[in-house]
Motif scaffolding. Structure first.
Motif, PDB file in Angstrom:
ATOM      1  N   ARG A  95       0.836  -1.145   0.054  1.00 25.64           N
ATOM      2  CA  ARG A  95      -0.101  -0.058   0.022  1.00 25.64           C
ATOM      3  C   ARG A  95       0.925   1.195   0.010  1.00 25.64           C
ATOM      4  N   PRO A 103      -9.958   5.861   2.097  1.00 23.45           N
ATOM      5  CA  PRO A 103     -10.863   4.818   1.946  1.00 23.45           C
ATOM      6  C   PRO A 103     -12.357   5.161   2.023  1.00 23.45           C
ATOM      7  N   LEU A 143      -7.632  -1.925   7.972  1.00 20.24           N
ATOM      8  CA  LEU A 143      -6.605  -1.395   6.715  1.00 20.24           C
ATOM      9  C   LEU A 143      -5.272  -1.623   6.985  1.00 20.24           C
ATOM     10  N   PRO A 166      -7.112   1.863  -0.941  1.00 22.06           N
ATOM     11  CA  PRO A 166      -7.168   0.975   0.570  1.00 22.06           C
ATOM     12  C   PRO A 166      -7.135  -0.513   0.137  1.00 22.06           C
TER      13      PRO A 166
END
Length: 376
Positions: free
Chosen positions: A37, A268, A72, A44
């Motif tokens: 990420r 997100p 997450l 997300p």
């Protein structure tokens, strides 16, 4: 291998070099047996973190609704998917360059970066509309992308009025999506599920995006462009000027960095609100080139008591009428009057303001997560 937002070779190169801003608008997903990420968390991705803290190696998804216990993946990290109970590993951190002392050079760098971001957004073959509030952020995006303008709000809202005057000044047509309380009541349950959040603030912020996205999708577009990130990158918040109890930094630049760090939790919500309508989110102002240029701005080009987002307004002045480039805006939940009307719906349903966090409780009631409120 399932990766969103960038090609695999670009991400591999960023992993090898440690470059946190390799020229993308964010990325996340599976690459070579690991989850990744990007440093700002613009895309997300979730892992299934069970109540005992264990993370099954293969359980991950791009949407929180796909997992039983979605958590997450932290921005800027990777997670080894081949090792059960592996923990995220920090791979990128936000750069901290010295401020550019030459204001003209800083502004030219930013102008070039914004043009680069707009060109990148236009490279993909997609029909884009713009969520337009009449403020400098969305107006600049709309002008650079030359895309149709859509504003959402209640008929007497600030955003609808501001968008109309801005569109007129820009010589552009505007589609107004006028809301009713019934629209909110109808949209809240599906939205809350899509974003994986029921707290009042997140729902209030996401509702305008969801409802304008609904109309944009119905009109045949497949992407929604937003001015996301401008307030965080360029000093759009009062607290970065006041340096009050809401920030830890002692300089405007430091306070701006704190706001940038919050993006990984905010984005997100907005991404899922847009994607749930079948649209692709487009955020040109969050391109790596723009982020890099913003991080190099000195205090004087960020914000002070007289002006916020000074550098962005300067660049926007090359494309927009002065009245639009200099216009202040309200937060979308207030400018659209969504927050006011959701509060009213909650009170009409019996969730009075004396009840702690009454709007959140009302939202949860629409999801049938809570019993009816007391009538007395």
């Amino acid at each position: 291998m399932t990766l969103r937002g960038a090609d695999p070779d670009t991400v591999r190169g960023a992993l090898e070099s440690g470059d946190p801003l390799p020229g993308t608008t964010g990325f996340a997903g599976e690459l070579d047996g690991a989850l990744v990420r990007d440093v700002l968390g613009r895309v997300p991705v979730y892992v299934d973190r069970e109540s005992d803290g264990r993370t099954p190696a293969a359980d991950w998804a791009f949407e929180p609704t796909a997992l039983e216990h979605p958590t997450l993946l932290p921005a800027g990290t990777t997670l080894d998917l081949t090792t059960p109970d592996a923990e995220p590993e920090r791979r990128w951190t936000l750069p901290d360059p010295e401020p550019e002392p030459d204001h003209d050079a800083a502004l030219e760098r930013l102008a070039t970066a914004i043009r680069t971001a707009a060109d990148a957004a236009l490279e993909a073959d997609r029909d884009i509309a713009v969520a337009f509030s009449g403020g400098v952020d969305s107006a600049l995006v709309a002008e650079l992308l030359d895309a149709p303008l859509y504003v959402v709000g209640f008929p007497d809202s600030h955003d609808v009025a501001a968008a109309r005057t801005a569109a007129e000044a820009m010589g552009r047509e505007l589609t107004v999506v006028e809301l009713t309380p019934a629209d909110l009541e109808r949209a809240v349950p599906d939205l809350a599920r899509a974003i994986g959040r029921t707290n009042a603030m997140d729902v209030q912020i996401a509702l305008p995006l969801s409802l304008v996205g609904e109309r944009v999708a119905a009109d045949g577009f497949d992407a929604l462009a937003v001015g996301q990130g401008a307030d965080e990158l360029f000093g759009g918040y009062e607290k970065v000027v006041r340096l009050d109890h809401r920030v830890a930094a002692e300089t405007t630049r430091g306070a701006v960095r704190e706001q940038i760090a919050t993006l990984s939790e905010q984005l997100p919500r907005d991404v899922h609100a847009i994607e749930a309508r079948g649209l692709e989110p487009v955020s040109p102002l969050l391109h790596d080139a723009v982020v890099d240029a913003a991080l190099r701005l000195p205090d004087e080009l960020l914000a002070d008591e007289t002006e916020r987002k000074r550098a962005l307004r300067h660049v926007a002045g090359e494309y927009l009428p002065e009245a639009v480039a200099s216009r202040e805006k309200k937060a979308v939940q207030y400018g659209s009057l969504v927050a006011r009307e959701l509060d009213r719906l909650a009170r009409q349903a019996g969730y009075k303001r004396r009840i702690d966090d009454h709007v959140t409780k009302y939202v949860r009631s629409l999801l049938e997560d809570e019993p009816e409120p007391p009538t007395s």
